[in-house]
Design a protein around this motif. Structure first.
Motif, short mmCIF file in Angstrom:
data_model
loop_
_atom_site.label_atom_id
_atom_site.label_comp_id
_atom_site.label_asym_id
_atom_site.label_seq_id
_atom_site.Cartn_x
_atom_site.Cartn_y
_atom_site.Cartn_z
N ARG A 65 -6.14 8.96 -4.54
CA ARG A 65 -7.13 9.25 -3.50
C ARG A 65 -6.11 9.67 -2.20
NH1 ARG A 65 -9.42 3.63 -3.57
NH2 ARG A 65 -9.50 3.88 -1.32
N SER A 66 -5.98 10.87 -2.38
CA SER A 66 -5.05 11.48 -1.24
C SER A 66 -5.09 11.03 0.17
CB SER A 66 -5.03 12.91 -1.47
OG SER A 66 -4.62 13.34 -2.67
N ILE A 67 -6.32 11.19 0.79
CA ILE A 67 -6.60 10.76 2.04
C ILE A 67 -6.09 9.27 2.46
CG2 ILE A 67 -8.26 10.44 3.89
CD1 ILE A 67 -9.71 12.76 2.77
N VAL A 68 -6.43 8.50 1.58
CA VAL A 68 -6.15 6.95 1.83
C VAL A 68 -4.71 6.84 1.38
CG1 VAL A 68 -6.51 4.55 0.63
CG2 VAL A 68 -8.48 6.09 0.91
N TYR A 69 -3.92 7.28 0.60
CA TYR A 69 -2.65 7.14 0.44
C TYR A 69 -1.78 7.70 1.22
CZ TYR A 69 -3.53 3.80 -3.16
OH TYR A 69 -4.26 2.43 -3.89
#
Length: 124
Positions: free
Chosen positions: A101-105
Motif C-alpha cells: 500500500r504505497s501511500i501508507v508505506y
C-alpha cells in the motif's frame, strides 16, 4: 469494586503496550543511522513489528526492496513523499496480492527519515 480493578488492569495493560511501542519507535529512530537498514535484520524486525505487525506487506523480496530504498534515502533530509511513493510503488507491482500500500508505506518511511512528516495510516 471488582469492575474498577478490571478497568485499572485494562488501562495498565494499554499503557504497557504503548510503552513497548514507544521503545520500538525510539529504537527505529536511533537505529536508522546506526545500521545499514537494508541488511540489518534486527532493525527490520523492530520496524516491521511496529509498522506491519501481522507481516501482511513487508515480507520476502518486498521487504528487501523496501529497506534497500530506505537505506538509499535515509541521509537525504530533503527527500519528499513523491520520490519515495514512486520508488515504493514499483515494489511488488507484478503481484497485486503482495504489493505494498504505497501511500501508507511511503509515509512511514518518510516519517522515519524525517519526523517533520506525518504517517498516513488509519492504524498505528
Amino acid at each position: 469494586m471488582i469492575i474498577e480493578i478490571d478497568k485499572i488492569r485494562a488501562s495498565l495493560n494499554l499503557l504497557a503496550k504503548d510503552a513497548n511501542k514507544l521503545d520500538d519507535y525510539l529504537n527505529i529512530k536511533n537505529g536508522l543511522y546506526a545500521y545499514d537498514c537494508s541488511t540489518n535484520k534486527d532493525f527490520q524486525d523492530v520496524y516491521c513489528k511496529l509498522y506491519d505487525p501481522r507481516h501482511l506487506h513487508l515480507r520476502g523480496n518486498i521487504k528487501t526492496e523496501y529497506f534497500t530504498i530506505m537505506e538509499k534515502y535515509k541521509t537525504d533530509q530533503s527527500v519528499d513523499f513523491i520520490t519515495l511513493f514512486k520508488e515504493i510503488s514499483k515494489i511488488g507491482k507484478e503481484d497485486k496480492e503482495s504489493g505494498l500500500r504505497s501511500i501508507v508505506y511511503a509515509s512511514k518511511m518518510l516519517h522515519t527519515i524525517n519526523n517533520n512528516y506525518p504517517i498516513w495510516d488509519s492504524v498505528l
